[in-house]
Design an enzyme around this catalytic site. Structure first.
Site, PDB file in Angstrom:
ATOM      1  CG  PHE A 115       9.336   7.713  33.242  1.00 28.97           C
ATOM      2  CD1 PHE A 115       9.878   8.919  32.840  1.00 28.97           C
ATOM      3  CD2 PHE A 115       9.676   6.574  32.522  1.00 28.97           C
ATOM      4  CE1 PHE A 115      10.718   9.007  31.741  1.00 28.97           C
ATOM      5  CE2 PHE A 115      10.521   6.645  31.434  1.00 28.97           C
ATOM      6  CZ  PHE A 115      11.047   7.868  31.034  1.00 28.97           C
ATOM      7  CE  LYS A 116       9.740   7.506  28.426  1.00 25.46           C
ATOM      8  NZ  LYS A 116       9.794   6.781  27.175  1.00 25.46           N
ATOM      9  CG  ASP A 117       1.173   7.473  32.542  1.00 26.21           C
ATOM     10  OD1 ASP A 117       0.769   7.454  31.365  1.00 26.21           O
ATOM     11  OD2 ASP A 117       1.139   6.478  33.290  1.00 26.21           O
ATOM     12  CB  THR A 136       7.305   7.285  24.548  1.00 23.15           C
ATOM     13  OG1 THR A 136       8.432   7.657  25.334  1.00 23.15           O
ATOM     14  CG2 THR A 136       6.785   8.519  23.816  1.00 23.15           C
TER      15      THR A 136
END
Length: 437
Positions: free
Chosen positions: A106-108, A139
């Site tokens: 999800f850090k993308d 991250t």
């Protein structure tokens, strides 16, 4: 839009300055002077829109005026060429898959947006920006890939030795080019402390233009609100359901803070679950009203192993330091490693669906919340990483082999390149002073 520090002693700044500084000079985190709202007619217009149209509508409110709208639209389009699926496990229970980006995490969503904003502002300022990042796993890889090849930038990643998965370590140590990895002989809190010390070191700031790509950077936090907004509107448009409960796997609490931001903007969100592992400082605060961080505890959900989460300062700001007000919107639930493993098995046995340990924490917390509260509102669990990124945990839990996507197999074959440092700040400062010299 003006941004000021949670410590309230630094001069308010523009989004450009907040992005390029990362951390305010007084050590605080930047927050917007006011949260922009969406009217009901605006929300109705967005209901049928795709992810990028919703992301653009939000970004425009926070960034508009400093970046031409046509260029901002191009940034959004280049950031999110991938889908954000909402998978229904059973009626009223959903998984929002946030791992379709290049690093399968999800850090993308935040890193790609931040990288492009930083590159845009750096070119305007004609400066070389040094991006300094502490990471507990995803991250680092998202920032490495997000900033890879972005002009006028270079990245230094700090990660705790032996406390990230092998795939995560390979991703963040093999990007190369303008990306440098530092393996720190300590835990994530040590990495975070070192980064904070660098930002308030006057000698270093004289030599380098430093910024951060952690969720302490407001321009990485804002885009994380996009997928809450998208899911809440998509749920209504496609399933006729409203005001979902979001169960958020929580470590540094940037993800949860972004959800609160989306709710404050007016998106139809009912409640949040702060799903933690044994590192439960925020869970205890929500119960007792006292914030007492403790040393980090190692767990199966490694990216959430944070004893003193940075973004908690922003959460307290948004709720005026009132833990009861925060608790009316957020329920904290701590999940053990045993329950995490059991949830991985349970989800697979019930639905034939495989989740990583962080998503398992979120799912178990949603189940517990429903038992405790009797609330049967639709529930959305944020799935923060592809299960293949945590092979050892998943394969042991399910007693079966997991297929590794091609893009991860390629990374495993690359040579790890990282410098080893201790937890003494002087080692980091010395590395940064001699970087590329």
């Amino acid at each position: 839009m003006i941004y000021f520090s949670t410590n309230k002693t630094s001069t308010p700044v523009s989004i450009k300055k907040a992005t390029l500084e990362g951390l305010a000079p007084d050590g605080g985190l930047y927050v917007p002077s006011g949260v922009p709202g969406f009217s009901l007619p605006e929300l109705e217009l967005l209901e049928g829109g795709n992810f990028r149209s919703i992301a653009f509508a939000i970004a425009k409110k926070f960034v508009g005026g400093e970046i031409p709208l046509d260029h901002l639209g191009d940034i959004i389009d280049s950031c999110y060429p991938f889908e954000t699926p909402l998978v229904e496990l059973e009626k009223g229970t959903f998984i929002e898959e946030l791992f379709s980006g290049p690093t399968l995490a999800f850090k993308d969503y935040g890193a790609r947006f931040l990288a492009r904003l930083t590159g845009y502002f750096a070119s305007e300022e004609r400066k070389l920006i040094t991006v300094l990042v502490a990471t507990s796993g995803d991250t680092g890889s998202a920032v490495a890939y997000g900033f890879q090849g972005i002009p006028n930038t270079r990245v230094v990643l700090l990660y705790p030795s032996g406390k990230v998965s092998r795939l995560q370590e390979q991703q963040l140590t093999t990007a190369g080019g303008n990306v440098h990895a530092l393996e720190v002989q300590g835990d994530f809190d040590d990495c975070q402390r070192l980064v904070k010390q660098a930002f308030v070191d006057p000698e270093l700031r004289e030599l380098l233009t430093l910024t951060s790509a952690n969720s302490i950077n407001i321009s990485r936090l804002i885009p994380q609100s996009f997928y809450y907004a998208w899911a809440s509107l998509h749920l209504k448009a496609e399933y006729g359901m409203e005001n979902p409960v979001f169960s958020v796997p929580s470590g540094n609490y940037g993800n949860l803070t972004a959800g609160v931001l989306a709710r404050m903007m007016g998106f139809p969100i009912g409640h949040f679950i702060a799903a933690s592992n044994a590192n439960d400082s925020v869970t205890r605060y929500l119960e007792e009203g006292r914030y007492e961080p403790r040393p980090t505890i190692a767990t199966l959900s490694t990216a959430m192993d944070v004893g003193n989460p940075s973004n908690f300062a922003r959460l307290r700001h948004f709720y005026n330091n009132d833990y009861r007000a925060m608790g009316s919107d957020i329920t904290g639930i701590s999940v053990s490693d045993e329950d995490t493993t059991a949830a991985i098995r349970d989800i697979y046995n019930r639905y034939g669906y495989i989740v990583d340990p962080h998503t398992a924490v979120g799912f178990h917390a949603l189940e517990e919340y429903r038992k405790q509260s009797g609330n049967r509102s639709p529930g959305i669990v944020l799935s923060t990483a592809h299960p293949a990124k945590f092979l050892e945990v998943i394969e042991e839990a399910l007693e079966r082999k997991i297929e590794i996507p091609e893009r991860l197999r390629v990374v495993l074959e690359k040579e790890k390149k990282a410098n080893l440092i201790g937890t003494d700040y002087r080692e980091l400062a010395d590395f940064l002073k001699h970087l590329d010299r």
